[in-house]
Scaffold this motif. Structure first.
Motif, PDB file in Angstrom:
ATOM      1  N   ILE A   1       0.834  -1.198   0.000  1.00  0.00           N
ATOM      2  CA  ILE A   1       0.000   0.000   0.000  1.00  0.00           C
ATOM      3  C   ILE A   1       0.870   1.249   0.000  1.00  0.00           C
ATOM      4  O   ILE A   1       0.593   2.228  -0.701  1.00  0.00           O
ATOM      5  CB  ILE A   1      -0.939  -0.001   1.222  1.00  0.00           C
ATOM      6  CG1 ILE A   1      -1.983  -1.105   1.070  1.00  0.00           C
ATOM      7  CG2 ILE A   1      -1.620   1.351   1.388  1.00  0.00           C
ATOM      8  CD1 ILE A   1      -2.846  -1.298   2.291  1.00  0.00           C
ATOM      9  N   ARG A   2       1.940   1.181   0.759  1.00  0.00           N
ATOM     10  CA  ARG A   2       2.825   2.347   0.815  1.00  0.00           C
ATOM     11  C   ARG A   2       3.494   2.599  -0.536  1.00  0.00           C
ATOM     12  O   ARG A   2       3.599   3.733  -0.998  1.00  0.00           O
ATOM     13  CB  ARG A   2       3.874   2.124   1.914  1.00  0.00           C
ATOM     14  CG  ARG A   2       4.424   3.413   2.431  1.00  0.00           C
ATOM     15  CD  ARG A   2       4.909   3.274   3.864  1.00  0.00           C
ATOM     16  NE  ARG A   2       3.829   3.317   4.831  1.00  0.00           N
ATOM     17  CZ  ARG A   2       3.815   2.616   5.975  1.00  0.00           C
ATOM     18  NH1 ARG A   2       4.806   1.822   6.271  1.00  0.00           N
ATOM     19  NH2 ARG A   2       2.806   2.750   6.804  1.00  0.00           N
TER      20      ARG A   2
ATOM     21  N   SER B   1       1.020   4.075  -2.848  1.00  0.00           N
ATOM     22  CA  SER B   1       0.761   5.475  -2.530  1.00  0.00           C
ATOM     23  C   SER B   1       1.790   6.360  -3.209  1.00  0.00           C
ATOM     24  O   SER B   1       1.454   7.385  -3.823  1.00  0.00           O
ATOM     25  CB  SER B   1       0.824   5.692  -1.014  1.00  0.00           C
ATOM     26  OG  SER B   1      -0.217   4.994  -0.372  1.00  0.00           O
TER      27      SER B   1
ATOM     28  N   LEU C   1       1.116   6.530  -6.856  1.00  0.00           N
ATOM     29  CA  LEU C   1      -0.008   7.415  -7.184  1.00  0.00           C
ATOM     30  C   LEU C   1       0.427   8.870  -7.129  1.00  0.00           C
ATOM     31  O   LEU C   1       0.059   9.677  -7.989  1.00  0.00           O
ATOM     32  CB  LEU C   1      -1.172   7.168  -6.220  1.00  0.00           C
ATOM     33  CG  LEU C   1      -2.074   5.995  -6.597  1.00  0.00           C
ATOM     34  CD1 LEU C   1      -2.991   5.619  -5.439  1.00  0.00           C
ATOM     35  CD2 LEU C   1      -2.904   6.342  -7.829  1.00  0.00           C
ATOM     36  N   ARG C   2       1.208   9.207  -6.134  1.00  0.00           N
ATOM     37  CA  ARG C   2       1.701  10.590  -6.066  1.00  0.00           C
ATOM     38  C   ARG C   2       2.530  10.927  -7.300  1.00  0.00           C
ATOM     39  O   ARG C   2       2.409  12.015  -7.857  1.00  0.00           O
ATOM     40  CB  ARG C   2       2.558  10.777  -4.812  1.00  0.00           C
ATOM     41  CG  ARG C   2       1.755  10.887  -3.533  1.00  0.00           C
ATOM     42  CD  ARG C   2       2.656  11.195  -2.347  1.00  0.00           C
ATOM     43  NE  ARG C   2       1.937  11.066  -1.086  1.00  0.00           N
ATOM     44  CZ  ARG C   2       1.189  12.044  -0.570  1.00  0.00           C
ATOM     45  NH1 ARG C   2       1.092  13.194  -1.202  1.00  0.00           N
ATOM     46  NH2 ARG C   2       0.557  11.861   0.566  1.00  0.00           N
TER      47      ARG C   2
ATOM     48  N   VAL D   1      -4.513   8.196  -0.051  1.00  0.00           N
ATOM     49  CA  VAL D   1      -3.051   8.214  -0.095  1.00  0.00           C
ATOM     50  C   VAL D   1      -2.429   8.856   1.150  1.00  0.00           C
ATOM     51  O   VAL D   1      -1.588   8.242   1.797  1.00  0.00           O
ATOM     52  CB  VAL D   1      -2.558   8.894  -1.391  1.00  0.00           C
ATOM     53  CG1 VAL D   1      -1.087   9.237  -1.300  1.00  0.00           C
ATOM     54  CG2 VAL D   1      -2.816   7.972  -2.581  1.00  0.00           C
ATOM     55  N   PRO D   2      -2.823  10.057   1.536  1.00  0.00           N
ATOM     56  CA  PRO D   2      -2.191  10.643   2.713  1.00  0.00           C
ATOM     57  C   PRO D   2      -2.477   9.867   3.988  1.00  0.00           C
ATOM     58  O   PRO D   2      -1.651   9.867   4.908  1.00  0.00           O
ATOM     59  CB  PRO D   2      -2.780  12.053   2.781  1.00  0.00           C
ATOM     60  CG  PRO D   2      -3.984  12.013   1.932  1.00  0.00           C
ATOM     61  CD  PRO D   2      -3.765  10.975   0.898  1.00  0.00           C
TER      62      PRO D   2
ATOM     63  N   PHE E   1      -2.598   6.684   4.208  1.00  0.00           N
ATOM     64  CA  PHE E   1      -1.748   5.494   4.268  1.00  0.00           C
ATOM     65  C   PHE E   1      -0.264   5.821   4.325  1.00  0.00           C
ATOM     66  O   PHE E   1       0.506   5.069   4.911  1.00  0.00           O
ATOM     67  CB  PHE E   1      -2.034   4.576   3.073  1.00  0.00           C
ATOM     68  CG  PHE E   1      -3.379   3.916   3.162  1.00  0.00           C
ATOM     69  CD1 PHE E   1      -3.698   3.126   4.265  1.00  0.00           C
ATOM     70  CD2 PHE E   1      -4.328   4.081   2.167  1.00  0.00           C
ATOM     71  CE1 PHE E   1      -4.939   2.520   4.359  1.00  0.00           C
ATOM     72  CE2 PHE E   1      -5.571   3.470   2.263  1.00  0.00           C
ATOM     73  CZ  PHE E   1      -5.873   2.700   3.358  1.00  0.00           C
ATOM     74  N   ASP E   2       0.148   6.920   3.710  1.00  0.00           N
ATOM     75  CA  ASP E   2       1.587   7.183   3.725  1.00  0.00           C
ATOM     76  C   ASP E   2       1.973   8.361   4.616  1.00  0.00           C
ATOM     77  O   ASP E   2       3.158   8.668   4.768  1.00  0.00           O
ATOM     78  CB  ASP E   2       2.134   7.360   2.300  1.00  0.00           C
ATOM     79  CG  ASP E   2       1.737   8.698   1.667  1.00  0.00           C
ATOM     80  OD1 ASP E   2       1.058   9.501   2.310  1.00  0.00           O
ATOM     81  OD2 ASP E   2       2.122   8.917   0.502  1.00  0.00           O
TER      82      ASP E   2
END
Lengths: 221, 221
Positions: free
Chosen positions: A127-128, A131, A134-135, B84-85, B87-88
């Motif tokens: 998941i990390r 993430s 995705l960024r 996203v934020p 999770f990371d």
DNA sequence: CGGGTAAGGAGACAAAAGTCGCAGACTCCG
DNA sequence: CGGAGTCTGCGACTTTTGTCTCCTTACCCG
């Protein structure tokens, strides 16, 4: 040939696992050597393995009907690719080609599923990684949508320099490759390089591009 | 007000969980009502909650320094955002604004972390959602990089029609909104609509756009 | 129902990007 | 060493997109 130990140890996927757990996972990987310009994956085909890049350089890209190419990312040792189809079962979202002779380590879809079941920590690691991915994609969209060619070029010059040394990027990109990375035509890259040169931000020499004024490039981005 | 049961039941995050497990999770959500044009999240701010859209419509977008806007996605009931934020731990990658009066259900970062620990199945669900998200982003990059404005417009017209009914999209998009979705200026949308109209693909009426020739639009994409 | 605001249409022009053609330099391999 | 293929440079031209301005229409809110 087994996977190099440090590849598993430094991989974000396996952080938080005990050494003996990692050892078990190592055995699931298979090695594959690819030569420069070899296509490793074709977009649209079923994706049955996840890969980690051991040595070399690989680009992930999509191709349009007219033959234009858009690079999504250029990978270096330790980066992984083709995760999406392994996790969702769909086709490869993009193609992969070796930019130099490379060695990659793959793990089959079924093995990945087992790992996810047996090691919940790995799921969280995935998941990390996603993430981050995705960024990066949002950033790419932003570049394409908001910035002109010269600014996009400045950006990859900066990134490139950071990674390969300020003064002389060892393995330089061709204008064609840069064009594919920023989503434009080769000629535009040539013109933009000239622009950047006349404004004093870079110097274009025989086989390399030298960043003369880093701040100037930064301001353009 | 608690979360509507069906929102949890149909959410891809909680598929594969037992009904009683879902019930426990329901209690972690808080409700929030937002009115049209209200900004729910600002890009760059810390993201401390994940949201699921109950009713209404919300756009996720980025804004350039010059004020140009690029919509990343438009959400409908059941869609989730700001994962996203959560999770990371980083800042929000984009802003969110309500396109109509909406009700959203949030869950705090800490609670999400606990869920991931306690229910490994949820992690796998998250991976699947993220995979889909990544595919969508690749598709957006492809559009921006390969297709002209008219083709991009044709694409969202088709998607829009699928979702809101062939003949008369109830809640139509303004040209400004369409422009932000495909990354161009309002005037370009106007011209492209006219193009599509003269080539016989659509008909532009008082307050709606009618798809006359679906195949023609499809060919353009 | 009326006035202010948002939306849409249109034309002229400017800027950015894409295309084409060709020539010269380089390099990689056999 | 030589030749094929790649990479680059450059100019001219076209197309696409962006910008600006002005005007009309629609619609929403009080």
């Amino acid at each position: 040939m087994p996977v190099p130990a440090e590849l598993i140890e430094t991989s974000p996927y396996f952080s938080g696992l005990a050494p003996q757990e990692r050892d078990k996972l190592k055995g699931l990987f298979f090695e594959k050597s690819v030569s420069k310009s070899e296509v490793i994956l074709w977009e649209g085909e079923p994706g049955d393995a996840l890969y980690i890049l051991g040595t070399g350089r690989i680009k992930i890209f999509r191709t349009s009907a007219e033959g234009k190419e858009q690079v999504l990312r250029v990978m270096r040792a330790g980066d992984s690719f083709n995760e999406v189809p392994v996790f969702d079962g769909g086709p490869n979202p993009a193609s992969a080609m070796a930019l130099e002779d490379s060695v990659i380590y793959g793990i089959h879809r079924g093995d990945v599923q087992h790992i996810l079941k047996d090691y919940p920590q790995v799921s969280i690691n995935v998941i990390r990684v996603f993430s981050r991915r995705l960024r990066d994609m949002v950033s790419l969209v932003e570049d394409l949508s908001f910035r002109h060619v010269t600014a996009r070029l400045a950006k990859i010059l900066l990134e490139h320099a950071v990674q390969f040394g300020e003064e002389s990027p060892e393995r330089r990109l061709t204008q064609q490759q840069m064009a594919a990375m920023i989503g434009t035509a080769r000629e535009m890259v040539g013109r933009s390089l000239k622009n950047l040169e006349t404004m004093g931000a870079i110097r274009v020499e025989r086989q390399k591009i030298i960043i003369v004024n880093r701040e100037m490039l930064q301001r353009l981005v």
